[in-house]
Design a protein around this motif. Structure first.
Motif, PDB file in Angstrom:
ATOM      1  N   ASN A  33       0.969   2.532  -8.775  1.00 51.35           N
ATOM      2  CA  ASN A  33       1.615   1.220  -8.796  1.00 51.35           C
ATOM      3  C   ASN A  33       0.855   0.209  -7.946  1.00 51.35           C
ATOM      4  O   ASN A  33       0.432   0.519  -6.833  1.00 51.35           O
ATOM      5  CB  ASN A  33       3.045   1.322  -8.270  1.00 51.35           C
ATOM      6  CG  ASN A  33       3.945   2.093  -9.194  1.00 51.35           C
ATOM      7  OD1 ASN A  33       3.792   2.024 -10.409  1.00 51.35           O
ATOM      8  ND2 ASN A  33       4.889   2.806  -8.643  1.00 51.35           N
ATOM      9  N   TYR A  34       0.719  -1.005  -8.472  1.00 48.03           N
ATOM     10  CA  TYR A  34       0.126  -2.075  -7.668  1.00 48.03           C
ATOM     11  C   TYR A  34       1.080  -2.510  -6.557  1.00 48.03           C
ATOM     12  O   TYR A  34       0.652  -2.843  -5.463  1.00 48.03           O
ATOM     13  CB  TYR A  34      -0.212  -3.292  -8.530  1.00 48.03           C
ATOM     14  CG  TYR A  34      -1.592  -3.238  -9.133  1.00 48.03           C
ATOM     15  CD1 TYR A  34      -2.715  -3.272  -8.325  1.00 48.03           C
ATOM     16  CD2 TYR A  34      -1.773  -3.178 -10.500  1.00 48.03           C
ATOM     17  CE1 TYR A  34      -3.990  -3.233  -8.866  1.00 48.03           C
ATOM     18  CE2 TYR A  34      -3.042  -3.136 -11.055  1.00 48.03           C
ATOM     19  CZ  TYR A  34      -4.144  -3.166 -10.229  1.00 48.03           C
ATOM     20  OH  TYR A  34      -5.403  -3.121 -10.771  1.00 48.03           O
ATOM     21  N   LEU A  35       2.369  -2.516  -6.843  1.00 47.14           N
ATOM     22  CA  LEU A  35       3.342  -2.966  -5.856  1.00 47.14           C
ATOM     23  C   LEU A  35       4.076  -1.786  -5.226  1.00 47.14           C
ATOM     24  O   LEU A  35       4.571  -0.908  -5.937  1.00 47.14           O
ATOM     25  CB  LEU A  35       4.381  -3.886  -6.500  1.00 47.14           C
ATOM     26  CG  LEU A  35       3.883  -5.192  -7.110  1.00 47.14           C
ATOM     27  CD1 LEU A  35       5.045  -5.952  -7.734  1.00 47.14           C
ATOM     28  CD2 LEU A  35       3.170  -6.045  -6.083  1.00 47.14           C
ATOM     29  N   ASP A  36       4.129  -1.787  -3.907  1.00 48.93           N
ATOM     30  CA  ASP A  36       5.003  -0.870  -3.164  1.00 48.93           C
ATOM     31  C   ASP A  36       6.149  -1.712  -2.642  1.00 48.93           C
ATOM     32  O   ASP A  36       5.917  -2.787  -2.059  1.00 48.93           O
ATOM     33  CB  ASP A  36       4.272  -0.238  -1.978  1.00 48.93           C
ATOM     34  CG  ASP A  36       3.422   0.941  -2.370  1.00 48.93           C
ATOM     35  OD1 ASP A  36       3.686   1.533  -3.429  1.00 48.93           O
ATOM     36  OD2 ASP A  36       2.506   1.281  -1.619  1.00 48.93           O
ATOM     37  N   VAL A  37       7.385  -1.250  -2.830  1.00 45.64           N
ATOM     38  CA  VAL A  37       8.549  -2.045  -2.464  1.00 45.64           C
ATOM     39  C   VAL A  37       9.523  -1.190  -1.662  1.00 45.64           C
ATOM     40  O   VAL A  37       9.784  -0.036  -2.011  1.00 45.64           O
ATOM     41  CB  VAL A  37       9.256  -2.595  -3.727  1.00 45.64           C
ATOM     42  CG1 VAL A  37      10.419  -3.495  -3.354  1.00 45.64           C
ATOM     43  CG2 VAL A  37       8.267  -3.353  -4.617  1.00 45.64           C
ATOM     44  N   ILE A  51       4.189  -4.780  -0.937  1.00 45.23           N
ATOM     45  CA  ILE A  51       2.747  -4.678  -0.729  1.00 45.23           C
ATOM     46  C   ILE A  51       2.077  -4.784  -2.093  1.00 45.23           C
ATOM     47  O   ILE A  51       2.401  -4.028  -3.004  1.00 45.23           O
ATOM     48  CB  ILE A  51       2.368  -3.339  -0.069  1.00 45.23           C
ATOM     49  CG1 ILE A  51       3.049  -3.215   1.290  1.00 45.23           C
ATOM     50  CG2 ILE A  51       0.847  -3.212   0.054  1.00 45.23           C
ATOM     51  CD1 ILE A  51       2.927  -1.835   1.918  1.00 45.23           C
ATOM     52  N   ASN A  52       1.153  -5.737  -2.223  1.00 46.68           N
ATOM     53  CA  ASN A  52       0.378  -5.875  -3.450  1.00 46.68           C
ATOM     54  C   ASN A  52      -1.003  -5.281  -3.192  1.00 46.68           C
ATOM     55  O   ASN A  52      -1.793  -5.822  -2.434  1.00 46.68           O
ATOM     56  CB  ASN A  52       0.256  -7.347  -3.862  1.00 46.68           C
ATOM     57  CG  ASN A  52      -0.471  -7.520  -5.186  1.00 46.68           C
ATOM     58  OD1 ASN A  52      -1.043  -6.571  -5.721  1.00 46.68           O
ATOM     59  ND2 ASN A  52      -0.455  -8.723  -5.715  1.00 46.68           N
ATOM     60  N   ARG A  53      -1.290  -4.164  -3.841  1.00 47.48           N
ATOM     61  CA  ARG A  53      -2.567  -3.469  -3.648  1.00 47.48           C
ATOM     62  C   ARG A  53      -3.716  -4.088  -4.441  1.00 47.48           C
ATOM     63  O   ARG A  53      -4.871  -3.738  -4.216  1.00 47.48           O
ATOM     64  CB  ARG A  53      -2.439  -2.010  -4.086  1.00 47.48           C
ATOM     65  CG  ARG A  53      -1.573  -1.187  -3.194  1.00 47.48           C
ATOM     66  CD  ARG A  53      -1.667   0.249  -3.684  1.00 47.48           C
ATOM     67  NE  ARG A  53      -0.858   1.120  -2.887  1.00 47.48           N
ATOM     68  CZ  ARG A  53      -0.074   2.055  -3.370  1.00 47.48           C
ATOM     69  NH1 ARG A  53       0.001   2.240  -4.676  1.00 47.48           N
ATOM     70  NH2 ARG A  53       0.616   2.824  -2.575  1.00 47.48           N
ATOM     71  N   SER A  54      -3.418  -4.959  -5.377  1.00 51.51           N
ATOM     72  CA  SER A  54      -4.473  -5.548  -6.198  1.00 51.51           C
ATOM     73  C   SER A  54      -5.379  -6.421  -5.334  1.00 51.51           C
ATOM     74  O   SER A  54      -4.922  -7.128  -4.448  1.00 51.51           O
ATOM     75  CB  SER A  54      -3.857  -6.402  -7.312  1.00 51.51           C
ATOM     76  OG  SER A  54      -4.880  -7.084  -8.009  1.00 51.51           O
ATOM     77  N   PHE A  55      -6.672  -6.381  -5.629  1.00 46.23           N
ATOM     78  CA  PHE A  55      -7.630  -7.223  -4.917  1.00 46.23           C
ATOM     79  C   PHE A  55      -7.740  -8.611  -5.558  1.00 46.23           C
ATOM     80  O   PHE A  55      -8.268  -9.526  -4.940  1.00 46.23           O
ATOM     81  CB  PHE A  55      -9.019  -6.572  -4.906  1.00 46.23           C
ATOM     82  CG  PHE A  55      -9.152  -5.503  -3.870  1.00 46.23           C
ATOM     83  CD1 PHE A  55      -9.745  -5.779  -2.653  1.00 46.23           C
ATOM     84  CD2 PHE A  55      -8.669  -4.226  -4.103  1.00 46.23           C
ATOM     85  CE1 PHE A  55      -9.863  -4.791  -1.683  1.00 46.23           C
ATOM     86  CE2 PHE A  55      -8.788  -3.238  -3.142  1.00 46.23           C
ATOM     87  CZ  PHE A  55      -9.381  -3.517  -1.930  1.00 46.23           C
ATOM     88  N   ASP A  56      -7.257  -8.763  -6.811  1.00 46.80           N
ATOM     89  CA  ASP A  56      -7.493 -10.030  -7.501  1.00 46.80           C
ATOM     90  C   ASP A  56      -6.340 -10.519  -8.374  1.00 46.80           C
ATOM     91  O   ASP A  56      -6.456 -11.540  -9.030  1.00 46.80           O
ATOM     92  CB  ASP A  56      -8.746  -9.922  -8.363  1.00 46.80           C
ATOM     93  CG  ASP A  56      -8.664  -8.790  -9.376  1.00 46.80           C
ATOM     94  OD1 ASP A  56      -7.622  -8.140  -9.491  1.00 46.80           O
ATOM     95  OD2 ASP A  56      -9.678  -8.559 -10.066  1.00 46.80           O
ATOM     96  N   GLN A  57      -5.202  -9.833  -8.367  1.00 48.76           N
ATOM     97  CA  GLN A  57      -4.130 -10.173  -9.288  1.00 48.76           C
ATOM     98  C   GLN A  57      -2.875 -10.599  -8.531  1.00 48.76           C
ATOM     99  O   GLN A  57      -2.309  -9.827  -7.755  1.00 48.76           O
ATOM    100  CB  GLN A  57      -3.825  -8.951 -10.168  1.00 48.76           C
ATOM    101  CG  GLN A  57      -2.785  -9.170 -11.205  1.00 48.76           C
ATOM    102  CD  GLN A  57      -2.562  -7.901 -12.040  1.00 48.76           C
ATOM    103  OE1 GLN A  57      -3.199  -6.874 -11.859  1.00 48.76           O
ATOM    104  NE2 GLN A  57      -1.621  -7.988 -12.966  1.00 48.76           N
ATOM    105  N   THR A  58      -2.449 -11.861  -8.748  1.00 48.11           N
ATOM    106  CA  THR A  58      -1.147 -12.301  -8.256  1.00 48.11           C
ATOM    107  C   THR A  58      -0.099 -11.732  -9.200  1.00 48.11           C
ATOM    108  O   THR A  58      -0.225 -11.865 -10.423  1.00 48.11           O
ATOM    109  CB  THR A  58      -1.066 -13.838  -8.219  1.00 48.11           C
ATOM    110  OG1 THR A  58      -2.026 -14.326  -7.288  1.00 48.11           O
ATOM    111  CG2 THR A  58       0.321 -14.306  -7.809  1.00 48.11           C
TER     112      THR A  58
END
Length: 127
Positions: A33-37, A51-58
């Motif tokens: 998952n890109y998002l941890d909540v 937490i947004n793990r993506s380096f380039d994606q809003t």
């Protein structure tokens, strides 16, 4: 920013990415998952950690809470942001991370943009 009680969180349509590498403690995983909540709270204050793990994606999120929007007194959005590739030596020259605080209206929870490579904590105070 953490409460003493932890609450169940349901995340729908969480985008994922694949990890093909193996490390000492990490195995390949086709769906990370890109998002941890995480939601914690105590009495009349709740803390929603994203937490947004993506380096380039809003990633826009819609947040539904276990109480009505009318019962919200105020929301403060704490955002930890920084350069994911910064080296510790660079911290002597300039900060490699920053914390920004923003006040939110409850309507913002319907479409909240979580910026790439950030840690967000929504501090939600209820009446």
């Amino acid at each position: 920013y953490h409460g003493s009680d932890r609450y169940k969180v349901e995340v729908k349509n969480n985008p994922t990415y694949s990890v093909a590498h193996t490390f000492k403690w990490l195995r390949p995983n086709p769906k990370v998952n890109y998002l941890d909540v995480l939601l914690t709270g105590s009495e009349k204050v709740y803390y929603l950690h994203i937490i947004n793990r993506s380096f380039d994606q809003t990633i826009p999120v819609k947040i539904t809470l276990p109480f009505t929007k009318e019962s919200i007194q105020n929301i403060t959005w704490h955002i930890l942001d920084g350069d994911p590739l910064a080296k510790p030596k660079e911290a002597k020259k300039k900060p490699i991370a920053s914390i920004t605080d923003k006040s939110l209206q409850s309507q913002s929870l319907d479409n909240l943009p979580i910026n790439p490579h950030t840690i967000s904590v929504l501090e939600i105070r209820i009446k």
